[in-house]
Motif scaffolding. Structure first.
Motif, PDB file in Angstrom:
ATOM      1  N   ASP A  92     -45.258  26.273 -23.382  1.00  0.00           N
ATOM      2  CA  ASP A  92     -44.436  26.885 -22.417  1.00  0.00           C
ATOM      3  C   ASP A  92     -43.738  25.675 -21.562  1.00  0.00           C
ATOM      4  O   ASP A  92     -44.566  24.836 -21.080  1.00  0.00           O
ATOM      5  CB  ASP A  92     -45.153  27.865 -21.363  1.00  0.00           C
ATOM      6  CG  ASP A  92     -44.365  28.220 -20.309  1.00  0.00           C
ATOM      7  OD1 ASP A  92     -43.907  29.610 -20.389  1.00  0.00           O
ATOM      8  OD2 ASP A  92     -44.145  27.697 -19.216  1.00  0.00           O
ATOM      9  N   GLU A  93     -42.491  25.755 -21.648  1.00  0.00           N
ATOM     10  CA  GLU A  93     -41.729  24.475 -20.905  1.00  0.00           C
ATOM     11  C   GLU A  93     -42.216  24.255 -19.407  1.00  0.00           C
ATOM     12  O   GLU A  93     -42.202  23.316 -19.096  1.00  0.00           O
ATOM     13  CB  GLU A  93     -40.301  24.615 -21.318  1.00  0.00           C
ATOM     14  CG  GLU A  93     -40.052  24.239 -22.816  1.00  0.00           C
ATOM     15  CD  GLU A  93     -40.513  22.923 -23.095  1.00  0.00           C
ATOM     16  OE1 GLU A  93     -40.413  22.108 -22.522  1.00  0.00           O
ATOM     17  OE2 GLU A  93     -41.266  23.158 -24.353  1.00  0.00           O
ATOM     18  N   ASN A  94     -42.297  25.534 -18.763  1.00  0.00           N
ATOM     19  CA  ASN A  94     -42.675  25.327 -17.365  1.00  0.00           C
ATOM     20  C   ASN A  94     -44.077  24.521 -17.125  1.00  0.00           C
ATOM     21  O   ASN A  94     -44.242  23.649 -16.223  1.00  0.00           O
ATOM     22  CB  ASN A  94     -42.841  26.769 -16.652  1.00  0.00           C
ATOM     23  CG  ASN A  94     -41.405  27.307 -16.425  1.00  0.00           C
ATOM     24  OD1 ASN A  94     -40.364  26.566 -16.200  1.00  0.00           O
ATOM     25  ND2 ASN A  94     -41.570  28.613 -16.496  1.00  0.00           N
ATOM     26  N   LEU A  95     -44.882  25.047 -18.150  1.00  0.00           N
ATOM     27  CA  LEU A  95     -46.305  24.097 -17.998  1.00  0.00           C
ATOM     28  C   LEU A  95     -46.171  22.925 -18.386  1.00  0.00           C
ATOM     29  O   LEU A  95     -47.040  21.989 -17.899  1.00  0.00           O
ATOM     30  CB  LEU A  95     -47.302  25.070 -19.078  1.00  0.00           C
ATOM     31  CG  LEU A  95     -47.580  26.401 -18.285  1.00  0.00           C
ATOM     32  CD1 LEU A  95     -48.777  27.148 -19.457  1.00  0.00           C
ATOM     33  CD2 LEU A  95     -48.311  26.409 -16.982  1.00  0.00           C
ATOM     34  N   ASN A  96     -45.254  22.564 -19.603  1.00  0.00           N
ATOM     35  CA  ASN A  96     -45.338  20.997 -19.989  1.00  0.00           C
ATOM     36  C   ASN A  96     -44.634  20.250 -18.902  1.00  0.00           C
ATOM     37  O   ASN A  96     -45.044  19.164 -18.671  1.00  0.00           O
ATOM     38  CB  ASN A  96     -44.166  21.081 -21.291  1.00  0.00           C
ATOM     39  CG  ASN A  96     -44.792  21.387 -22.562  1.00  0.00           C
ATOM     40  OD1 ASN A  96     -45.998  21.045 -22.733  1.00  0.00           O
ATOM     41  ND2 ASN A  96     -44.300  21.553 -23.639  1.00  0.00           N
ATOM     42  N   TRP A 137     -56.524  27.639 -16.284  1.00  0.00           N
ATOM     43  CA  TRP A 137     -57.398  26.546 -15.883  1.00  0.00           C
ATOM     44  C   TRP A 137     -56.760  25.216 -16.284  1.00  0.00           C
ATOM     45  O   TRP A 137     -55.637  25.209 -16.916  1.00  0.00           O
ATOM     46  CB  TRP A 137     -58.412  26.503 -17.272  1.00  0.00           C
ATOM     47  CG  TRP A 137     -59.258  27.955 -17.171  1.00  0.00           C
ATOM     48  CD1 TRP A 137     -59.084  28.926 -18.038  1.00  0.00           C
ATOM     49  CD2 TRP A 137     -60.493  28.199 -16.575  1.00  0.00           C
ATOM     50  NE1 TRP A 137     -60.261  29.816 -17.902  1.00  0.00           N
ATOM     51  CE2 TRP A 137     -60.807  29.390 -16.921  1.00  0.00           C
ATOM     52  CE3 TRP A 137     -61.269  27.297 -15.660  1.00  0.00           C
ATOM     53  CZ2 TRP A 137     -61.942  29.883 -16.116  1.00  0.00           C
ATOM     54  CZ3 TRP A 137     -62.222  27.896 -15.001  1.00  0.00           C
ATOM     55  CH2 TRP A 137     -62.889  29.062 -15.377  1.00  0.00           C
ATOM     56  N   GLU A 138     -57.349  24.216 -16.021  1.00  0.00           N
ATOM     57  CA  GLU A 138     -56.691  22.947 -16.286  1.00  0.00           C
ATOM     58  C   GLU A 138     -57.670  22.058 -16.444  1.00  0.00           C
ATOM     59  O   GLU A 138     -58.949  21.782 -15.893  1.00  0.00           O
ATOM     60  CB  GLU A 138     -55.944  22.433 -14.734  1.00  0.00           C
ATOM     61  CG  GLU A 138     -55.446  21.152 -15.008  1.00  0.00           C
ATOM     62  CD  GLU A 138     -54.787  20.573 -13.540  1.00  0.00           C
ATOM     63  OE1 GLU A 138     -53.327  20.612 -13.621  1.00  0.00           O
ATOM     64  OE2 GLU A 138     -55.406  20.147 -12.666  1.00  0.00           O
ATOM     65  N   ASN A 139     -57.373  21.075 -17.714  1.00  0.00           N
ATOM     66  CA  ASN A 139     -58.376  19.824 -18.030  1.00  0.00           C
ATOM     67  C   ASN A 139     -57.468  18.707 -17.868  1.00  0.00           C
ATOM     68  O   ASN A 139     -56.339  18.484 -17.902  1.00  0.00           O
ATOM     69  CB  ASN A 139     -58.526  19.937 -19.408  1.00  0.00           C
ATOM     70  CG  ASN A 139     -59.513  20.803 -19.946  1.00  0.00           C
ATOM     71  OD1 ASN A 139     -60.386  21.204 -18.919  1.00  0.00           O
ATOM     72  ND2 ASN A 139     -59.957  21.206 -21.094  1.00  0.00           N
ATOM     73  N   ALA A 169     -56.443  32.771 -22.990  1.00  0.00           N
ATOM     74  CA  ALA A 169     -55.309  31.924 -22.920  1.00  0.00           C
ATOM     75  C   ALA A 169     -54.323  32.258 -23.736  1.00  0.00           C
ATOM     76  O   ALA A 169     -54.544  32.810 -24.895  1.00  0.00           O
ATOM     77  CB  ALA A 169     -55.879  30.360 -23.266  1.00  0.00           C
ATOM     78  N   GLU A 170     -53.059  32.057 -23.217  1.00  0.00           N
ATOM     79  CA  GLU A 170     -51.940  32.378 -24.193  1.00  0.00           C
ATOM     80  C   GLU A 170     -50.894  31.247 -24.419  1.00  0.00           C
ATOM     81  O   GLU A 170     -50.450  30.796 -25.431  1.00  0.00           O
ATOM     82  CB  GLU A 170     -51.231  33.539 -23.533  1.00  0.00           C
ATOM     83  CG  GLU A 170     -51.951  34.843 -23.316  1.00  0.00           C
ATOM     84  CD  GLU A 170     -51.215  35.784 -22.585  1.00  0.00           C
ATOM     85  OE1 GLU A 170     -50.203  35.447 -22.050  1.00  0.00           O
ATOM     86  OE2 GLU A 170     -51.687  37.000 -22.353  1.00  0.00           O
ATOM     87  N   ILE A 183     -53.848  18.744 -19.102  1.00  0.00           N
ATOM     88  CA  ILE A 183     -53.504  20.189 -20.196  1.00  0.00           C
ATOM     89  C   ILE A 183     -53.752  21.307 -19.341  1.00  0.00           C
ATOM     90  O   ILE A 183     -54.683  21.497 -18.522  1.00  0.00           O
ATOM     91  CB  ILE A 183     -54.490  19.833 -21.171  1.00  0.00           C
ATOM     92  CG1 ILE A 183     -54.420  18.559 -21.666  1.00  0.00           C
ATOM     93  CG2 ILE A 183     -54.321  21.024 -22.135  1.00  0.00           C
ATOM     94  CD1 ILE A 183     -55.690  18.204 -22.736  1.00  0.00           C
ATOM     95  N   ASP A 184     -52.569  22.012 -19.147  1.00  0.00           N
ATOM     96  CA  ASP A 184     -52.665  23.317 -18.319  1.00  0.00           C
ATOM     97  C   ASP A 184     -52.808  24.672 -19.430  1.00  0.00           C
ATOM     98  O   ASP A 184     -52.058  24.643 -20.190  1.00  0.00           O
ATOM     99  CB  ASP A 184     -51.483  23.522 -17.565  1.00  0.00           C
ATOM    100  CG  ASP A 184     -51.772  22.658 -16.251  1.00  0.00           C
ATOM    101  OD1 ASP A 184     -52.589  22.255 -15.935  1.00  0.00           O
ATOM    102  OD2 ASP A 184     -50.367  22.033 -15.906  1.00  0.00           O
ATOM    103  N   PHE A 185     -53.766  25.391 -19.226  1.00  0.00           N
ATOM    104  CA  PHE A 185     -53.934  26.665 -19.977  1.00  0.00           C
ATOM    105  C   PHE A 185     -53.518  27.838 -19.120  1.00  0.00           C
ATOM    106  O   PHE A 185     -54.160  27.880 -17.948  1.00  0.00           O
ATOM    107  CB  PHE A 185     -55.566  26.775 -20.572  1.00  0.00           C
ATOM    108  CG  PHE A 185     -55.955  25.435 -21.136  1.00  0.00           C
ATOM    109  CD1 PHE A 185     -55.649  25.348 -22.481  1.00  0.00           C
ATOM    110  CD2 PHE A 185     -56.443  24.750 -20.837  1.00  0.00           C
ATOM    111  CE1 PHE A 185     -55.977  24.319 -23.206  1.00  0.00           C
ATOM    112  CE2 PHE A 185     -57.268  23.644 -21.251  1.00  0.00           C
ATOM    113  CZ  PHE A 185     -56.981  23.501 -22.614  1.00  0.00           C
TER     114      PHE A 185
END
Length: 196
Positions: A92-96, A137-139, A169-170, A183-185
């Motif tokens: 997802d570009e927002n997450l990236n 979640w975030e790593n 997670a999607e 890394i955002d899930f």
């Protein structure tokens, strides 16, 4: 001397006429050879892809561009998910964007935490970038390691591994800057019908 009007033109055979002169055995052999060639080509391409992927995941991430890091890490994460019969994640570009900006923030401020110095957490960061789903979640990881090392480290840690194989997670976003990885899930819990 022969002039152009006297030259006899030999008519070309139509493809159907040529095809009718090939025996059924020749057709079967031709079809079989085409299948074998296609299989060999697919095997070679697959071998090249696997070999290239193996080289990339063993390379120090400081020597790779952000798109390569994102793509190769996504392959590794989705392989772990496949081992658990889970669907693959998609970017997802927002997450990236959120993950990349936070990796830059941690690098610039020599900061390593899920919350920034103003205690803004990942959920607020992602919502500020317009992402609408409700659970995340975030790593995070720090160090000049290969993608293989990052995955090995995360999978040996139960809380981090659980995020990678979280069944709801999607989407995923991956950021990287000078050794800092984010890394955002994101996903949604299923709605539960309650009996009243």
């Amino acid at each position: 001397m022969v002039n152009d009007n006297e030259i006899k033109h030999i008519p070309k055979k139509a493809p159907e006429a040529i095809a009718s002169t090939i025996s059924p055995e020749q057709k079967d052999l031709t079809a079989l050879q085409t299948q074998v060639d296609a299989a060999n080509l697919k095997k070679q391409v697959t071998t090249n892809i696997v070999t290239d992927h193996k080289k990339l995941i063993d390379t120090n991430t400081d020597n790779l561009d952000i798109e390569t890091i994102r793509n190769e890490l996504l392959v590794e994460i989705n392989q772990e998910r496949a081992k658990n019969s889970l669907k693959s994640l998609v970017f997802d570009e927002n997450l990236n964007t959120t993950a990349w900006e936070y990796a830059q923030y941690m690098d610039k401020n020599t900061w390593y935490s899920h919350n920034d110095k103003n205690w803004v957490d990942w959920s607020a960061r992602v919502k500020n970038h317009g992402y609408k789903k409700v659970f995340m979640w975030e790593n995070i990881h720090n160090g000049p390691h290969s993608i293989y090392d990052v995955m090995k480290n995360r999978m040996w840690s139960a809380p981090h591994a659980n995020k990678i194989v979280w069944e709801f997670a999607e989407d995923i976003g991956i950021g990287y800057c000078n050794g800092y990885r984010v890394i955002d899930f994101w996903g949604r819990y299923p709605r539960i019908k309650r009996d009243v």
